[in-house]
Design a protein around this motif. Structure first.
Motif, PDB file in Angstrom:
ATOM      1  N   ASP A 145      65.776  30.060 -25.024  1.00 19.99           N
ATOM      2  CA  ASP A 145      66.187  29.694 -26.378  1.00 19.99           C
ATOM      3  C   ASP A 145      66.015  28.188 -26.558  1.00 19.99           C
ATOM      4  O   ASP A 145      66.608  27.388 -25.816  1.00 19.99           O
ATOM      5  CB  ASP A 145      67.641  30.084 -26.607  1.00 19.99           C
ATOM      6  CG  ASP A 145      68.114  29.719 -28.002  1.00 19.99           C
ATOM      7  OD1 ASP A 145      67.736  30.421 -28.948  1.00 19.99           O
ATOM      8  OD2 ASP A 145      68.848  28.711 -28.131  1.00 19.99           O
ATOM      9  N   GLY A 147      66.996  26.326 -28.994  1.00 22.39           N
ATOM     10  CA  GLY A 147      68.169  25.662 -29.557  1.00 22.39           C
ATOM     11  C   GLY A 147      69.183  25.272 -28.507  1.00 22.39           C
ATOM     12  O   GLY A 147      69.668  24.137 -28.475  1.00 22.39           O
ATOM     13  N   SER A 148      69.480  26.189 -27.599  1.00 22.37           N
ATOM     14  CA  SER A 148      70.486  25.932 -26.565  1.00 22.37           C
ATOM     15  C   SER A 148      69.885  25.433 -25.260  1.00 22.37           C
ATOM     16  O   SER A 148      70.624  24.998 -24.366  1.00 22.37           O
ATOM     17  CB  SER A 148      71.269  27.212 -26.281  1.00 22.37           C
ATOM     18  OG  SER A 148      70.406  28.200 -25.716  1.00 22.37           O
ATOM     19  N   SER A 149      68.544  25.522 -25.135  1.00 23.99           N
ATOM     20  CA  SER A 149      67.835  25.147 -23.901  1.00 23.99           C
ATOM     21  C   SER A 149      68.250  26.029 -22.723  1.00 23.99           C
ATOM     22  O   SER A 149      68.203  25.602 -21.568  1.00 23.99           O
ATOM     23  CB  SER A 149      68.056  23.673 -23.567  1.00 23.99           C
ATOM     24  OG  SER A 149      67.521  22.839 -24.559  1.00 23.99           O
ATOM     25  N   LYS A 150      68.661  27.264 -23.021  1.00 17.93           N
ATOM     26  CA  LYS A 150      69.108  28.176 -21.976  1.00 17.93           C
ATOM     27  C   LYS A 150      68.166  29.378 -21.863  1.00 17.93           C
ATOM     28  O   LYS A 150      67.511  29.756 -22.829  1.00 17.93           O
ATOM     29  CB  LYS A 150      70.520  28.672 -22.259  1.00 17.93           C
ATOM     30  CG  LYS A 150      71.591  27.593 -22.186  1.00 17.93           C
ATOM     31  CD  LYS A 150      72.965  28.187 -22.489  1.00 17.93           C
ATOM     32  CE  LYS A 150      74.058  27.118 -22.395  1.00 17.93           C
ATOM     33  NZ  LYS A 150      75.391  27.688 -22.712  1.00 17.93           N
ATOM     34  N   ILE A 152      68.031  33.062 -21.993  1.00 24.78           N
ATOM     35  CA  ILE A 152      68.920  34.068 -22.582  1.00 24.78           C
ATOM     36  C   ILE A 152      68.554  35.490 -22.145  1.00 24.78           C
ATOM     37  O   ILE A 152      69.277  36.425 -22.459  1.00 24.78           O
ATOM     38  CB  ILE A 152      68.926  33.973 -24.118  1.00 24.78           C
ATOM     39  CG1 ILE A 152      67.509  34.143 -24.696  1.00 24.78           C
ATOM     40  CG2 ILE A 152      69.540  32.654 -24.569  1.00 24.78           C
ATOM     41  CD1 ILE A 152      67.471  34.196 -26.204  1.00 24.78           C
TER      42      ILE A 152
END
Length: 320
Positions: A145, A147-150, A152
């Motif tokens: 993701d 936006g979150s830099s994670k 997912i």
């Protein structure tokens, strides 16, 4: 130019072609490395080429400038796959160094880096422009993701190959997402194809549930290596390419084989559809690329000036 067609590979050259005539119109040198992947911006202004370990950006419409206008440094291994976000301001890439990187083209350094925990063979951008999907040599399909830099979602398809080791893990060679965002495809190098709904892939992972594919099938005979898998712009077809010297076309509604394209003499490394999905260009170790009319299943043009294997091709013939 209405049609931009470029090929590259192991001879350190990028060749531009007049698609209808088969004439090579321009040659760019790619110093210090083979070329692993190519991509053209939506506006047909720039070509990105990935090598080892750098990415270079060239002007398409300025034939007087043979040099890259930007060299992106940051990967520590072969850049295996790349693409542009829709507006062309950002580029994303995957590498054998185990990372997926996002680049702002106003800067020569990457703006974000994601750890795939395995050498990356393929990356694709979700049509929502907010998620990047990667496939790696550890047999994992990851969704990052932006936006979150994670990460997912982390999916490990269960291979059916009897020769599989490492608890069913086989290197993911290619990933792609359809333009209508309804189909996520991952193909391993044993020529097994796995299909998911992208929304289900992230939802199931967030719930801790296994992500089972909606379809899976073998695209090429046992013993053949799959090299590329791409969904057509109209979302109706999937092309797979292989060491068996063929490109195969699959119906995405039924996942049945509709065409086998078999004029190449060696491995078929890459393929790209035309904007209207009625033509396909393939790239092969036989030092050629072929333009296919998918209505008839026959090649209509051959591009043959490369000195060594042609491993990647880029095409932009869109009218916008």
């Amino acid at each position: 130019m209405s049609v931009i067609l470029a090929t590259a590979g192991q001879d350190d050259k990028i060749r531009f072609w007049e698609a209808p005539s088969g004439i090579c119109s321009r040659v760019l040198r790619y110093a210090d490395s083979q070329v692993n992947c190519l991509e053209i911006t939506t506006d047909k202004q720039y070509l990105a080429a990935g090598g080892n370990p750098h990415i270079r950006l060239f002007e398409i419409n300025n034939s007087s400038n043979q040099n890259p206008i930007l060299c992106l440094e940051g990967h520590a291994g072969n850049v295996t796959s790349l693409g542009f976000q829709r507006n062309g301001r950002y580029l994303y890439s995957g590498s054998e160094d185990g990372t997926v990187k996002l680049w702002d083209l106003r800067s020569p350094t990457y703006s974000r880096s994601f750890d795939s925990k395995g050498a990356v063979n393929s990356v694709a951008l979700h049509p929502n422009q907010a998620e990047i999907i990667s496939g790696d040599q550890n047999g994992s399909v990851k969704i990052f993701d932006l936006g979150s830099s994670k990460c997912i979602s982390d999916i490990i398809p269960d291979s059916r190959s009897s020769s599989t080791s490492s608890h069913g893990r086989v290197a993911i060679q290619s990933v792609d997402v359809s333009d209508d965002a309804r189909t996520l495809v991952a193909a391993n190098n044993h020529a097994e194809v796995f299909v998911w709904n992208p929304a289900d892939a992230t939802m199931n992972q967030s719930n801790g549930e296994p992500c089972r594919p909606v379809a899976k099938f073998r695209a090429h005979p046992l013993g053949a290596y799959l090299l590329q898998a791409r969904i057509s712009p109209d979302c109706r077809s999937l092309v797979t390419t292989s060491s068996d010297r063929t490109a195969r076309i699959w119906d995405t509604a039924t996942w049945q084989l509709t065409q086998t394209l078999s004029k190449h003499k060696k491995w078929v490394w890459d393929a790209v559809f035309s904007a209207d999905s009625s033509y396909l260009v393939t790239a092969s170790s036989d030092r050629s690329a072929l333009l296919w009319n998918l209505r008839t299943g026959t090649p209509v043009r051959q591009y043959t000036d490369h000195d060594y294997a042609v491993t990647c091709v880029a095409l932009n013939d869109s009218s916008t």
